[in-house]
Design a protein around this motif. Sequence first.
Motif, PDB file in Angstrom:
ATOM      1  N   HIS A 338       0.816  -1.218   0.000  1.00  0.00           N
ATOM      2  CA  HIS A 338       0.000   0.000   0.000  1.00  0.00           C
ATOM      3  C   HIS A 338       0.852   1.272   0.000  1.00  0.00           C
ATOM      4  O   HIS A 338       0.324   2.361   0.215  1.00  0.00           O
ATOM      5  CB  HIS A 338      -0.936  -0.013   1.208  1.00  0.00           C
ATOM      6  N   ASP A 339       2.149   1.117  -0.212  1.00  0.00           N
ATOM      7  CA  ASP A 339       3.060   2.260  -0.342  1.00  0.00           C
ATOM      8  C   ASP A 339       2.994   3.179   0.876  1.00  0.00           C
ATOM      9  O   ASP A 339       2.902   4.401   0.765  1.00  0.00           O
ATOM     10  CB  ASP A 339       2.733   3.063  -1.615  1.00  0.00           C
ATOM     11  N   VAL A 340       3.040   2.602   2.072  1.00  0.00           N
ATOM     12  CA  VAL A 340       2.909   3.362   3.317  1.00  0.00           C
ATOM     13  C   VAL A 340       4.292   3.747   3.837  1.00  0.00           C
ATOM     14  O   VAL A 340       5.171   2.887   3.972  1.00  0.00           O
ATOM     15  CB  VAL A 340       2.153   2.547   4.386  1.00  0.00           C
ATOM     16  N   ARG A 342       4.372   6.876   6.241  1.00  0.00           N
ATOM     17  CA  ARG A 342       4.028   7.493   7.532  1.00  0.00           C
ATOM     18  C   ARG A 342       2.991   6.606   8.212  1.00  0.00           C
ATOM     19  O   ARG A 342       1.892   6.404   7.673  1.00  0.00           O
ATOM     20  CB  ARG A 342       3.516   8.918   7.326  1.00  0.00           C
ATOM     21  N   GLY A 365       7.366   4.212   2.098  1.00  0.00           N
ATOM     22  CA  GLY A 365       6.453   4.580   1.019  1.00  0.00           C
ATOM     23  C   GLY A 365       6.084   6.046   1.029  1.00  0.00           C
ATOM     24  O   GLY A 365       6.497   6.823   1.887  1.00  0.00           O
ATOM     25  N   GLY A 366       5.248   6.438   0.085  1.00  0.00           N
ATOM     26  CA  GLY A 366       4.838   7.835  -0.022  1.00  0.00           C
ATOM     27  C   GLY A 366       3.527   8.150   0.660  1.00  0.00           C
ATOM     28  O   GLY A 366       3.168   9.312   0.816  1.00  0.00           O
ATOM     29  N   GLY A 367       2.780   7.124   1.064  1.00  0.00           N
ATOM     30  CA  GLY A 367       1.478   7.351   1.676  1.00  0.00           C
ATOM     31  C   GLY A 367       1.504   7.232   3.183  1.00  0.00           C
ATOM     32  O   GLY A 367       2.547   7.016   3.803  1.00  0.00           O
ATOM     33  N   GLU A 368       0.329   7.385   3.793  1.00  0.00           N
ATOM     34  CA  GLU A 368       0.222   7.246   5.251  1.00  0.00           C
ATOM     35  C   GLU A 368      -0.970   6.374   5.590  1.00  0.00           C
ATOM     36  O   GLU A 368      -1.937   6.280   4.825  1.00  0.00           O
ATOM     37  CB  GLU A 368       0.115   8.610   5.925  1.00  0.00           C
ATOM     38  N   ALA A 369      -0.899   5.730   6.746  1.00  0.00           N
ATOM     39  CA  ALA A 369      -1.965   4.833   7.173  1.00  0.00           C
ATOM     40  C   ALA A 369      -1.867   4.614   8.671  1.00  0.00           C
ATOM     41  O   ALA A 369      -0.880   4.981   9.317  1.00  0.00           O
ATOM     42  CB  ALA A 369      -1.872   3.491   6.429  1.00  0.00           C
ATOM     43  N   ARG A 386      -7.384   3.692   7.224  1.00  0.00           N
ATOM     44  CA  ARG A 386      -7.238   5.128   7.036  1.00  0.00           C
ATOM     45  C   ARG A 386      -8.034   5.829   8.136  1.00  0.00           C
ATOM     46  O   ARG A 386      -9.236   5.607   8.280  1.00  0.00           O
ATOM     47  CB  ARG A 386      -7.750   5.557   5.662  1.00  0.00           C
TER      48      ARG A 386
END
Length: 395
Positions: A338-340, A342, A365-369, A386
């Motif tokens: 999921h490119d997490v 943060r 990754g570039g996303g956050e979760a 999320r």
Amino acid sequence: MPYAFSLDDVAFLRSREGARALADCGGLRLTPAGRLADVATVRRTVGERYAAAVLETLLLRSKAEPKVDGGSGWLFTEDALQQASASPVAAHRARGLAGRDVHDVTCSVGADLVALATTARRCVGSDLDAVRLAMAEHNCAVAGVAPALVRADALRPVTRDAVIVADPARRDSAGRRRWRPEDFVPALDDLASVYAGRELVVKCAPGLDPAAAPWAREVEVISLDGRVREAALRSAGQVGVSRRATVLSSGGPGWSITDAEPDEVGSGAAGEWIVDPDGAVVRAGLVRHYAARHGLWQLDPRIAYLTGDTPPPGVRAFRVLDSGHYSEKALRTLLRRHDVGRLEILVRGLDVDPDALRRRLKPKGGGEASVVLTRIGRAPTAFLCRSERVPGRPG
């Protein structure tokens, strides 16, 4: 060691000269790095005799501002400020006693007393500590209330019929926390014995075992802005209620839930959302009641996480994106998928240190979760979510 105020200190701080000294020194930044310079400035402004009292008062007022309404003009001791109720909590307690005769038998510097005097029909504050009592007199005047003030031992009644409010000291002379109710000052059993037959409200730490107070008909656990602050033991509660959770917010109205409400809920697979109930609900043992109120169910009957397809209004809930068996290796795979990068980690029912786990995972990754880690039966489980703030009024 905290500064030990004297009555002479309090008299100076309440005088015109003291008020002027506090105002003249009010612009100091009071940072650890500038402490020596601050001390020198206060000594030049006030003189040696009262410099420590002025500096300590400025420091305590800066600490009090986020906790006590109007605290920037109050007088405190370090211990009194630590134990003082936050103003929204004190106001909540006072609203429950509105129109009654109330006696705060451990009034200290007046954090609860000011709130009680605002709503009570008649109000008395007493304390054995003459310094704190003098500070309470000043603080009540600043707040615009005028309860009767008496120097008295909490275990020697000086009023009749009034509701008794008490906040026993829970730290020793070295500042160490006392955990046993018999070590409180005054001791819990002594308060209950002295005021047997009278309505008694005792503020205590939220972790206190209710079995330590068999006289209490109701235990209320109170949180403020998501943090559990205290519990209140009541000798006279609402009929049919023995446990209550009250959730307060500095920015809006609060709400309560009790064990008189239904608690028939089941457990099952995760719905669209996971909900982590407020700490007051968990501490009060009302997770199932909260679930029933909002149409939720439990992931596991022994774990406080709730789930459902519609989260309660006004809460921060976790929309489930993915899930699976929890191990560090499996979680790393889930985060990469999921490119997490943060990551927030929430844990219940597993022996996992979220901060240490985050350091080991090193997500890039570039996303956050948000990851919710828990146990379902015996199976450690991870939910990738999320976090979202649900609109509406909480409750």
